[in-house]
Scaffold this active site. Structure first.
Site, short mmCIF file in Angstrom:
data_model
loop_
_atom_site.label_atom_id
_atom_site.label_comp_id
_atom_site.label_asym_id
_atom_site.label_seq_id
_atom_site.Cartn_x
_atom_site.Cartn_y
_atom_site.Cartn_z
N GLY C 27 0.85 -1.18 0.00
CA GLY C 27 0.00 0.00 0.00
C GLY C 27 0.88 1.22 0.00
N SER C 44 9.36 2.63 -2.02
CA SER C 44 8.94 1.32 -2.49
C SER C 44 9.39 0.20 -1.55
CB SER C 44 9.53 1.08 -3.88
OG SER C 44 9.11 -0.16 -4.40
N GLY C 45 8.48 -0.68 -1.21
CA GLY C 45 8.84 -1.94 -0.54
C GLY C 45 9.42 -1.82 0.85
N SER C 73 7.61 4.63 -4.45
CA SER C 73 6.69 3.53 -4.76
C SER C 73 6.71 3.20 -6.24
CB SER C 73 5.27 3.95 -4.36
OG SER C 73 4.34 3.07 -4.95
N SER C 74 6.67 1.91 -6.57
CA SER C 74 6.63 1.53 -7.99
C SER C 74 5.35 2.04 -8.66
CB SER C 74 6.74 0.01 -8.12
OG SER C 74 5.71 -0.62 -7.42
N ASP C 75 4.36 2.41 -7.88
CA ASP C 75 3.11 2.94 -8.43
C ASP C 75 3.17 4.45 -8.66
OD1 ASP C 75 1.60 0.45 -8.36
OD2 ASP C 75 1.70 0.65 -6.18
N HIS C 94 -3.27 3.88 -2.53
CA HIS C 94 -3.46 2.61 -3.22
C HIS C 94 -3.22 1.49 -2.21
CE1 HIS C 94 -3.29 -0.69 -5.93
NE2 HIS C 94 -1.99 -0.83 -5.91
N HIS C 96 -4.14 -3.02 -1.38
CA HIS C 96 -4.68 -4.29 -1.88
C HIS C 96 -5.62 -4.85 -0.81
CE1 HIS C 96 -2.08 -4.79 -5.47
NE2 HIS C 96 -1.38 -3.89 -4.82
N ASP C 119 -22.97 8.01 2.03
CA ASP C 119 -22.35 9.08 2.82
C ASP C 119 -21.02 9.53 2.21
OD1 ASP C 119 -24.29 9.30 4.82
OD2 ASP C 119 -23.34 7.80 6.11
N HIS C 170 -6.69 -5.94 -10.37
CA HIS C 170 -5.60 -5.37 -9.60
C HIS C 170 -6.10 -4.96 -8.20
CE1 HIS C 170 -1.98 -2.36 -9.69
NE2 HIS C 170 -2.24 -2.78 -8.48
N TYR C 228 -24.26 17.02 9.10
CA TYR C 228 -23.60 15.98 9.89
C TYR C 228 -22.33 16.54 10.50
CZ TYR C 228 -21.42 11.50 11.08
OH TYR C 228 -20.83 10.45 11.75
#
Lengths: 243, 243, 243, 243
Positions: C27, C44-45, C73-75, C94, C96, C119, C170, C228
């Protein structure tokens, strides 16, 4: 004897309850010293809370206990078989993690349905055949290793690229270059089995990953062109590699 | 009076919330002293956080309270019935653990679908008939024990080899040689019920364990030839017993 | 450089394991300084236990690393694409997370089936098309952003009103005005995906929320008439606004 | 003003996250002082970690804030409606607990399928009709209470014997003689919804509890002949009441 490896195998075993992969004593990790041809494995039926590094048992590749006061895991012959037939692996883990067991009970492969799967497993994780009556009676634990190896041979799978299998009606085995990486792979298998179960209940149509997506995710993390993480040459250039 | 047994039963009760088997006060464990013909059971409706060893209630095999300031579990007549009809058991546990309850509500046996099941239960865990209107009105808790015993008799099951049952529309009972082992069996039942549920949603075809695999796993852990764990003669020779 | 933003992005990343949204390192959260045109993202990682605010990497809107010792991050190219095409968002996440991944694997939108959904998400959370072979080979992570933006354009969705998407096969991406709000949206998506899964197994008939209920719940929390929470003018008068 | 009740309502609110019934701020508990005609309710949108007893808001039975610096829960008009129409209840809780929400989204009653259900709910927990467009626009939160009361009237249900309802497409409300008991009932509803879901996936045939089993379990815990727990006259004699 092999004190560093005992410590490493002990720590890998202790990660199993932390990762939610075992109930009671139902799991074991081993790690091998390939030069000496000896491996280290958890003793049988010992509670994780009571486990100590020095309890680890040393076994040779004939499956004989070389050192250790306690009995090794009852699954020792399976570990022996796998170390002998998968010569590049450095660690093995067996658990009864519940999602992987559910697929094993159904005798169904854990299919490659998402990129998390592809990051670790280069294709479906196979459900090896359940053992026959003769195989069980002859050498149950040894033949448990044999059915895994046979499945990889028959399906022409690369055990380094698909580092796990289910034994039907039983449960998962995973492996890797180290005991720690084997445990990592066992956890990934459990996570994707859970996700696959739910995806398959939503739909069973047209959901297998295409080969090109498997390729992309697998090689993003493995091999010469990997760029995920901190330890490879390609990562830095990746971030800005396009536009 | 029976202070050691009270402590043992208390500790077995306290394992229920730790193992995720109870919500609120919905569970109880008892343990028996067969020589004295007295058993010790959790009081009714007491929060686990408030429970103390001295709260345990002593009951005889007629179901009469012999010692204790508190009311015993409302399920006491079920425990009495089971102790009277299953003469070799030393402890009983009743919970409303959610996966076992789901099978009980569906009136479906927890089938033997994987080797974890076979390690503890030598076959399906039966769903005993729900009680009839007459049975409920006449003696609800006593007849809850009776429907379990009747099911074991009708199906010719060995209560030592299958140490648990569901009562349909109600929930699980488990037992064993000690209160602690009864709790262990209750947890195994919950785990395999969860796995079975998911396996049955994946497929309902051809997944019952064959008898020879049941035999192998059950006798690997039980009886004269057991070789799992540290406390039996066969374990050491097992590791290297083939090739 | 951007020390406050690094701290904010670091804290948003650390909420992911606390909210049960990540396994291992799967993530990443980023946050942008729109004035400077620079954003900050997780490396990353790296394990969450080892992560520090100063590890965060600074990237510009061309996707180039501007500051940082570690690989981003690789993303990162996906984040770059989204920041360039969704100009009002301030943070992206991001994960998983398993329920959202299950819908992504099935290539099914997370449908609006209850008011918790309404909501936060003003309609179904779309499953963007899986990438084609050409898109994967050309620029995998960049095109992951592109398929999301394309889906929002084709369906004429407002990315501020539906602040998340699945990428088919994905997993989920979520965003918001801040990194922290993006993480909140990612958690809401995971919760409603779980609830939707179970609702869809109970029945698939006539369960989509009507537009007027979507309107009510969405505008109860968003926009000029929101009432709210504590930070709006309408709340006090609401309690007694009728009878 | 009402300091004891504020403390009681505060503590009941704080049990919601401990019992796993809320994510973020999605839940609220209130409690009433019937003599004064005033009730105390959680403020809107405040994190549980930040909540203090003095934050509780005092509201009268017209729904007007009588004391409190913060805005009351946006669901206050629902609480007002229920207190006015269910005159014997002392506490109300609203959550978005995921299993109950799944049934609400499917617009399906939580059926009475096991004895845990019968111990607390004397029959199915009804799914009240979703609100119409007109009801939503006219007075959303007030009409949320109204649809619950209408359902109880139409089905001739006793709100003391079935102390909860689902609002379709929304979520559960539960109540009881005290705020604490309302929270207890909300947890029971969540537990049985989970068990019911799984039972219904195993089979949908012939699984509704018969009335005589509902009677037995409900009256074992409620009313003049109750014998569960420590606080009733019948418990002691129960243990040995037969044979």
């Amino acid at each position: 004897m092999l004190e560093d490896l005992k410590q490493e195998v002990y720590e890998a075993n202790m990660r199993l309850p932390k990762l939610g992969l075992v109930t009671f004593t139902w799991g074991n990790v081993s790690g091998i010293d390939r030069e000496k041809g000896l491996y280290v494995i958890k003793p049988s039926g010992v509670e994780y809370d009571d486990l100590k590094p020095e309890d680890m048992v040393v076994v040779n590749l004939k499956g004989e206990v070389v050192e250790g006061k306690m009995n090794p895991s009852s699954d020792t012959p399976t570990h022996t078989y796998l170390y002998n037939h998968f010569p590049k692996i450095g660690g093995i883990v067996h658990t009864h993690s519940p999602w992987a067991v559910s697929f094993a009970a159904a005798k169904i492969d854990v299919p490659a349905l998402n990129t998390t799967h592809a990051d670790t497993f280069f294709g479906d994780v196979p459900a090896a055949d359940a053992l026959t009556k003769e195989e069980i009676e002859e050498d149950y634990e040894g033949n448990t290793g044999k059915t895994i190896v046979k499945t990889f041979n028959e399906r022409q799978l690369d055990y380094e690229a698909v580092p796990a299998a289910l034994v039907s009606q039983h449960g998962p085995f995973a492996w890797g270059p180290t005991p720690d990486k084997a445990v990592y792979n066992a956890k990934v298998l459990e996570v994707v089995a859970e996700e696959d179960y739910h995806a398959l209940q939503l739909t069973r149509q047209n959901i297998e990953l295409p080969q090109y997506l498997l390729d992309k995710h697998y090689y993003r993390k493995h091999g010469a062109n990997a760029y995920y993480g901190q330890n490879n040459a390609k990562s830095k250039e990746h971030a800005a590699h396009k536009k």
